[in-house]
Every structure is written in C-alpha cells, then in structure tokens.
Design an enzyme around this catalytic site. Structure first.
Site, PDB file in Angstrom:
ATOM      1  N   HIS A 127       3.351  -2.322   3.311  1.00  0.00           N
ATOM      2  CA  HIS A 127       3.413  -0.928   2.854  1.00  0.00           C
ATOM      3  C   HIS A 127       4.778  -0.600   2.255  1.00  0.00           C
ATOM      4  CE1 HIS A 127       0.256  -1.205   5.867  1.00  0.00           C
ATOM      5  NE2 HIS A 127      -0.313  -0.155   5.296  1.00  0.00           N
ATOM      6  N   ASP A 172       0.799  -1.227   0.000  1.00  0.00           N
ATOM      7  CA  ASP A 172       0.000   0.000   0.000  1.00  0.00           C
ATOM      8  C   ASP A 172       0.830   1.276   0.000  1.00  0.00           C
ATOM      9  OD1 ASP A 172      -1.913  -1.926   0.409  1.00  0.00           O
ATOM     10  OD2 ASP A 172      -2.776  -1.009   2.205  1.00  0.00           O
TER      11      ASP A 172
END
Ligand SMILES: [Zn+2]
Length: 248
Positions: free
Chosen positions: A208, A60
C-alpha cells in the site's frame, strides 16, 4: 492398557492439530466459498504457475502525493515494474502522477473510485465505481485497466459478474504475501522480511503506497528489491506475469 490410552491421547492430539491446521487453511484459502472456481475460470487471479523467478509487486490506495513519487523513484532506480491499484478519486486529483506511472511502464489497476465498502451496495453503485475509475485512467494515461481489485478484498457473486461484464479480471493477491504493510507501526524491515521469507515464483504481492504507513512501504522496497534481484528475481506487471504462465 497404558499403551492404549497413550495411543488414544496421541491420536486425539494429532486430530486436534489437523483440525487446527485445516481451520487456518480454510480461513486463508477460501475467503469466499467460490474463490477456487473463479480462479479456475480465470475470472480471478492470485498467483501464476511459472518456472521463472518473476513476481508482481502491487500497490494499493494511491496515488499519494508524497509516497508515490518516492516509490516511483525506487522502482525506477531498480528497474522494477509494478502494478498500481489506484482509486479514481485520488487519480483525478493527481493526473501527473498517473501519467508518470504509465510512462515508466507500470500497469494501472482499478481499485474503485472511493474505496467504499461494497458489502450491501447495489449493482448500480458498484458498476459506477468501477466504470468511473476505468474512464479516468483511460483518459489520463491511455490505459484501460485489465484488473480490478475490490476494496478490502470484498467478493460476491454479483460483483464478480459485474467486473467480468466490464472486461476486468479480479486482481487478488497471493495470501502468503500480505505483510499488512498498511498497519501503522509496521517497519520497513518487517515488511521486507515478510516478503523475503515467503517469496516464490509467480506470486502477486500486496502493498500500500496510499496508506498512512506508506513511507515504510517505500523504504521496504528499497531494501527488498536489490536483495531479491540477487536471488535472481525480477519484478513485472500483473499482465506480464500472466504471460509467463507455464503452458500445460
Ligand atoms: Zn485498498
């Protein structure tokens, strides 16, 4: 008498443990009271039931100019496919990275344009964030995203409706597979260990590449992927994972 009291005390302790367990369970399993219904309706996915040792790595908040190219190299070297939930605002600044992801066979997911907190925002605002990002990804990579991951995991009835109208499925993650890799100070070894300890077929693993701790996330993949490969796991995109779902 003594025995009765002891039994009763034991019963109370047992009830206390059950309640504690339930509270934790409720917290983890129902981030939104309608989550299970959305899952049943296939409007939201968190995990896929499959007998195959396949999982989806998802990244992400990128693309990041430093960590994302390093991650693409690690994935390429290990022949692992992933899904990138990118931000429209970052994607348009780094068109070449987006093209590289698509060319390498990775999937592009929509993670909104600006990563704004959707709580309290109008339908128009949310729709604009989703549409703008899908348009950017379509123009840059020729891929129309199939999945939308709301910033911060925020869910509401209105947002799920809007996403559905746009032809997107909410791409959530398997709750056991949130290693909080984005937290500064979390080491690559900690991230890799968390994932290994909780691994099971059909999971969607949230990570992430776009957070400030992204270098550790990339390093974690370099440790994790070969180790899980040895256990027989392979890494597929979210769309590919759905194809592996057991037919009832
Ligand atoms: Zn995010």
């Amino acid at each position: 008498m003594f025995l009765v009291i002891r039994k009763r005390t034991a019963g109370m302790i047992f009830a206390g443990i059950c309640f504690f367990g339930l509270s934790i369970g409720a917290y983890n399993f129902a981030l939104h009271p309608n989550m299970h219904n959305w899952e049943k309706q296939k409007l939201l996915i968190r995990q896929v039931k499959t007998d195959q040792k396949a999982v989806a790595l998802t990244f992400d908040d990128g693309p990041d100019p430093v960590n994302t190219p390093a991650l693409l190299e690690v994935l390429g070297k290990n022949k692992a496919k992933a899904t990138f939930f990118v931000l429209g605002s970052r994607a348009e600044k780094q068109p070449d990275l987006i093209k590289k992801m698509a060319e390498a066979g990775h999937e592009l997911g929509n993670h909104s344009y600006s990563h704004a907190d959707f709580n309290g925002k109008s339908d128009e605002f949310i729709l604009e964030e989703i549409k703008k990002t899908s348009d950017i990804l379509c123009q840059l990579a020729g891929q129309t995203p199939a999945f939308f991951r709301p910033p911060g995991g925020y869910l509401s009835y209105a947002m799920v409706d809007l996403t559905n109208q746009e032809g997107l499925t909410i791409g959530y993650w398997t709750w056991q597979q949130d290693s909080k890799d984005w937290r500064d100070g979390t080491t690559a070894a900690q991230i890799a260990d968390h994932i290994k300890k909780n691994i099971a077929p059909g999971q969607i693993i949230v990570l992430h590449d776009g957070a400030s701790n992204g270098a550790q996330t990339v390093k974690a993949m370099d440790i994790l992927i070969p180790e899980l490969n040895k256990q027989g796991y392979h890494f597929v995109t979210m769309s590919e994972l759905l194809e592996l779902e057991n037919k009832e």
